[in-house]
Design a protein around this motif. Sequence first.
Motif, PDB file in Angstrom:
ATOM      1  N   ARG A  96      -0.327   0.785   9.383  1.00  0.00           N
ATOM      2  CA  ARG A  96      -1.388   1.430   8.599  1.00  0.00           C
ATOM      3  C   ARG A  96      -0.829   2.597   7.772  1.00  0.00           C
ATOM      4  O   ARG A  96      -1.331   2.880   6.687  1.00  0.00           O
TER       5      ARG A  96
ATOM      6  N   ASP B 259       0.512   0.984   4.725  1.00  0.00           N
ATOM      7  CA  ASP B 259      -0.581   0.436   3.922  1.00  0.00           C
ATOM      8  C   ASP B 259      -1.360   1.525   3.191  1.00  0.00           C
ATOM      9  O   ASP B 259      -1.711   1.365   2.017  1.00  0.00           O
TER      10      ASP B 259
ATOM     11  N   HIS C 109     -13.309  -2.390   2.279  1.00  0.00           N
ATOM     12  CA  HIS C 109     -11.986  -2.919   2.611  1.00  0.00           C
ATOM     13  C   HIS C 109     -11.800  -4.364   2.162  1.00  0.00           C
ATOM     14  O   HIS C 109     -10.682  -4.860   2.135  1.00  0.00           O
TER      15      HIS C 109
END
Length: 154
Positions: free
Chosen positions: A108, A111, A152
């Motif tokens: 994450r 990302d 998302h």
Amino acid sequence: MRDYDPDWPVRFQQECRRLRFVVGPALKIEHMGSTSVSGLSAKPIMDILVGLPNLLRAKSTFVRPFAQLGYTYIPEYEAWLPGELFFRKRMPGPWTHHLHIMEQCNPRWRDFLLFRDYLRLHPEIAAAYGSQKKSLADEFGKNIEGFRKTKHRL
């Protein structure tokens, strides 16, 4: 949602200096999320990413010092955000900052920064993304989970 505020990067730098007193100079602190992308509309909540070598040690080390800076640790988010410690500033609200604490090896981490950097390099895509987020904010109102899940998928 608000139009981009050119003061957001300045406020991030100010907050980063405050956080450095807690985490020290060696750890990485990044401005992420919509307030980190020039021209992008956003909720006026600054997302800050702090990378550290050991999440378990961070939990025992940083919760109290961050509280002294006005951050509230939200332990129930651990189930929602595995591998991350999550804090909000100015609880019960309106909060002004989200603090995301994780190991830099967490996918994450990568990302978050790749997405931020992509939007910074492509202002036309950032503008379209911002427009879609505004529509979602109108549609979902205070339903944060619905907004987040739908966002998302963009």
